[in-house]
Design a protein around this motif. Sequence first.
Motif, PDB file in Angstrom:
ATOM      1  N   GLN A 126      38.408  95.250  26.855  1.00 52.80           N
ATOM      2  CA  GLN A 126      39.160  96.504  26.924  1.00 52.80           C
ATOM      3  C   GLN A 126      38.777  97.401  25.746  1.00 52.80           C
ATOM      4  N   PRO A 127      38.959  98.714  25.900  1.00 51.79           N
ATOM      5  CA  PRO A 127      38.667  99.611  24.767  1.00 51.79           C
ATOM      6  C   PRO A 127      39.411  99.212  23.492  1.00 51.79           C
ATOM      7  N   GLY A 128      40.596  98.660  23.649  1.00 54.55           N
ATOM      8  CA  GLY A 128      41.369  98.218  22.485  1.00 54.55           C
ATOM      9  C   GLY A 128      40.764  97.038  21.756  1.00 54.55           C
ATOM     10  N   ASP A 129      39.758  96.400  22.354  1.00 53.44           N
ATOM     11  CA  ASP A 129      39.060  95.302  21.689  1.00 53.44           C
ATOM     12  C   ASP A 129      37.982  95.813  20.740  1.00 53.44           C
ATOM     13  N   SER A 130      37.745  97.118  20.758  1.00 55.31           N
ATOM     14  CA  SER A 130      36.725  97.698  19.872  1.00 55.31           C
ATOM     15  C   SER A 130      37.133  97.465  18.425  1.00 55.31           C
ATOM     16  N   ALA A 131      36.307  96.731  17.713  1.00 52.25           N
ATOM     17  CA  ALA A 131      36.625  96.310  16.349  1.00 52.25           C
ATOM     18  C   ALA A 131      35.395  95.602  15.784  1.00 52.25           C
ATOM     19  N   THR A 132      35.511  95.161  14.559  1.00 53.39           N
ATOM     20  CA  THR A 132      34.465  94.315  13.983  1.00 53.39           C
ATOM     21  C   THR A 132      34.938  92.875  14.032  1.00 53.39           C
ATOM     22  N   TYR A 133      34.073  92.006  14.464  1.00 54.12           N
ATOM     23  CA  TYR A 133      34.403  90.591  14.605  1.00 54.12           C
ATOM     24  C   TYR A 133      33.570  89.780  13.603  1.00 54.12           C
ATOM     25  N   PHE A 134      34.259  88.918  12.882  1.00 50.46           N
ATOM     26  CA  PHE A 134      33.599  88.040  11.914  1.00 50.46           C
ATOM     27  C   PHE A 134      33.793  86.592  12.337  1.00 50.46           C
ATOM     28  N   CYS A 135      32.723  85.835  12.365  1.00 49.50           N
ATOM     29  CA  CYS A 135      32.870  84.402  12.445  1.00 49.50           C
ATOM     30  C   CYS A 135      32.909  83.858  11.017  1.00 49.50           C
ATOM     31  N   ALA A 136      33.406  82.664  10.879  1.00 56.38           N
ATOM     32  CA  ALA A 136      33.490  82.056   9.556  1.00 56.38           C
ATOM     33  C   ALA A 136      33.424  80.542   9.705  1.00 56.38           C
ATOM     34  N   GLY A 176      35.689  95.776  30.952  1.00 54.97           N
ATOM     35  CA  GLY A 176      35.592  94.703  31.936  1.00 54.97           C
ATOM     36  C   GLY A 176      34.422  93.760  31.699  1.00 54.97           C
ATOM     37  N   GLY A 177      33.485  94.166  30.858  1.00 53.92           N
ATOM     38  CA  GLY A 177      32.341  93.321  30.552  1.00 53.92           C
ATOM     39  C   GLY A 177      32.730  92.147  29.666  1.00 53.92           C
ATOM     40  N   ILE A 178      31.780  91.265  29.435  1.00 54.23           N
ATOM     41  CA  ILE A 178      32.039  90.066  28.639  1.00 54.23           C
ATOM     42  C   ILE A 178      31.094  90.050  27.433  1.00 54.23           C
ATOM     43  N   PRO A 179      31.522  90.656  26.331  1.00 60.39           N
ATOM     44  CA  PRO A 179      30.660  90.604  25.144  1.00 60.39           C
ATOM     45  C   PRO A 179      30.604  89.189  24.584  1.00 60.39           C
ATOM     46  N   ILE A 180      29.456  88.809  24.098  1.00 61.46           N
ATOM     47  CA  ILE A 180      29.262  87.489  23.504  1.00 61.46           C
ATOM     48  C   ILE A 180      28.679  87.676  22.105  1.00 61.46           C
ATOM     49  N   ILE A 181      29.324  87.066  21.141  1.00 60.73           N
ATOM     50  CA  ILE A 181      28.880  87.140  19.747  1.00 60.73           C
ATOM     51  C   ILE A 181      28.531  85.727  19.305  1.00 60.73           C
ATOM     52  N   ASN A 182      27.392  85.597  18.681  1.00 58.94           N
ATOM     53  CA  ASN A 182      26.876  84.275  18.339  1.00 58.94           C
ATOM     54  C   ASN A 182      26.830  84.046  16.838  1.00 58.94           C
ATOM     55  N   CYS A 183      27.092  82.815  16.453  1.00 62.76           N
ATOM     56  CA  CYS A 183      26.976  82.424  15.050  1.00 62.76           C
ATOM     57  C   CYS A 183      26.279  81.087  14.935  1.00 62.76           C
ATOM     58  N   ALA A 184      25.556  80.911  13.852  1.00 62.64           N
ATOM     59  CA  ALA A 184      24.841  79.669  13.605  1.00 62.64           C
ATOM     60  C   ALA A 184      25.033  79.270  12.153  1.00 62.64           C
ATOM     61  N   ASP A 232      33.606  72.113   9.163  1.00 60.36           N
ATOM     62  CA  ASP A 232      34.367  71.506  10.247  1.00 60.36           C
ATOM     63  C   ASP A 232      35.514  72.391  10.738  1.00 60.36           C
ATOM     64  N   TYR A 233      35.484  73.631  10.362  1.00 58.52           N
ATOM     65  CA  TYR A 233      36.524  74.552  10.845  1.00 58.52           C
ATOM     66  C   TYR A 233      35.873  75.895  11.014  1.00 58.52           C
ATOM     67  N   PHE A 234      36.017  76.487  12.221  1.00 64.41           N
ATOM     68  CA  PHE A 234      35.272  77.689  12.567  1.00 64.41           C
ATOM     69  C   PHE A 234      36.226  78.714  13.171  1.00 64.41           C
ATOM     70  N   PRO A 235      36.720  79.627  12.340  1.00 61.83           N
ATOM     71  CA  PRO A 235      37.607  80.675  12.864  1.00 61.83           C
ATOM     72  C   PRO A 235      36.842  81.955  13.194  1.00 61.83           C
ATOM     73  N   TRP A 236      37.452  82.746  14.049  1.00 61.18           N
ATOM     74  CA  TRP A 236      36.957  84.092  14.321  1.00 61.18           C
ATOM     75  C   TRP A 236      38.048  85.074  13.904  1.00 61.18           C
ATOM     76  N   TYR A 237      37.611  86.131  13.240  1.00 61.87           N
ATOM     77  CA  TYR A 237      38.545  87.158  12.798  1.00 61.87           C
ATOM     78  C   TYR A 237      38.169  88.494  13.447  1.00 61.87           C
ATOM     79  N   GLN A 238      39.205  89.275  13.733  1.00 63.87           N
ATOM     80  CA  GLN A 238      39.048  90.621  14.274  1.00 63.87           C
ATOM     81  C   GLN A 238      39.533  91.603  13.220  1.00 63.87           C
ATOM     82  N   GLN A 239      38.747  92.609  12.954  1.00 62.55           N
ATOM     83  CA  GLN A 239      39.133  93.581  11.938  1.00 62.55           C
ATOM     84  C   GLN A 239      38.989  95.002  12.479  1.00 62.55           C
ATOM     85  N   PHE A 240      40.098  95.740  12.409  1.00 62.33           N
ATOM     86  CA  PHE A 240      40.073  97.153  12.759  1.00 62.33           C
ATOM     87  C   PHE A 240      39.833  97.964  11.485  1.00 62.33           C
ATOM     88  N   PRO A 241      39.285  99.167  11.630  1.00 64.20           N
ATOM     89  CA  PRO A 241      38.987  99.983  10.430  1.00 64.20           C
ATOM     90  C   PRO A 241      40.212 100.159   9.554  1.00 64.20           C
TER      91      PRO A 241
END
Lengths: 112, 112
Positions: free
Chosen positions: B81-91, B16-24, B31-40
């Motif tokens: 949600q627990p199902g959101d547990s993963a590694t997140y990559f910005c690009a 229920g929390g709101i995780p925030i991931i930052n990129c710089a 000019d294009y900034f995607p986010w990827y989700q990766q499960f093990p």
Amino acid sequence: DAMVIQNPRYQVTQFGKPVTLSCSQTLNHNVMYWYQQKSSQAPKLLFHYYDKDFNNEADTPDNFQSRRPNTSFCFLDIRSPGLGDAAMYLCATSRGLNTEAFFGQGTRLTVV
Amino acid sequence: QQQVKQSPQSLIVQKGGIPIINCAYENTAFDYFPWYQQFPGKGPALLIAIRPDVSEKKEGRFTISFNKSAKQFSLHIMDSQPGDSATYFCAASKRSGNQFYFGTGTSLTVIP
């Protein structure tokens, strides 16, 4: 349905024994990429094809080669795998450069 | 040199929390900034992407905030949600570029 398919999912090869990983796509995308991803690291681009044009990254070792016989297929050849080449190898495709990229499931390479 | 800097390296939140991931980034040509989700053991999957002409984009529970002047962008996951547990990559990629520059990844754990 999977759109970028990598085979095999797991590959074990002997030190120094050539190995080929394959990637196929059903998206008819112009660009196909090969990335190397080591544990807990970001994917690192090895090279890409824009149609038939091959583009190698400057720091990609000569040990890594690629072939793209047609739009749908792309292969990664590792001529003499070393222990340091053990990694997940990811294939990705995109319609053009600087557009969304779709990744395959990856091939986990183990070198023994 | 890391073209895209990502933080934090790991993050644990309650359901229920709101995780925030930052990129710089530094390169204004991006000019294009995607986010990827990766499960093990899986390849990265595109979650959401943004271009600099907008400051925010929302898709379902995922929101990208983009600050062009600060050269920063972030991912917010609403009602995690627990199902959101993963590694997140910005690009990031640039119009004339040939690759995605990935951040170093954030390992997210959502506790039930």
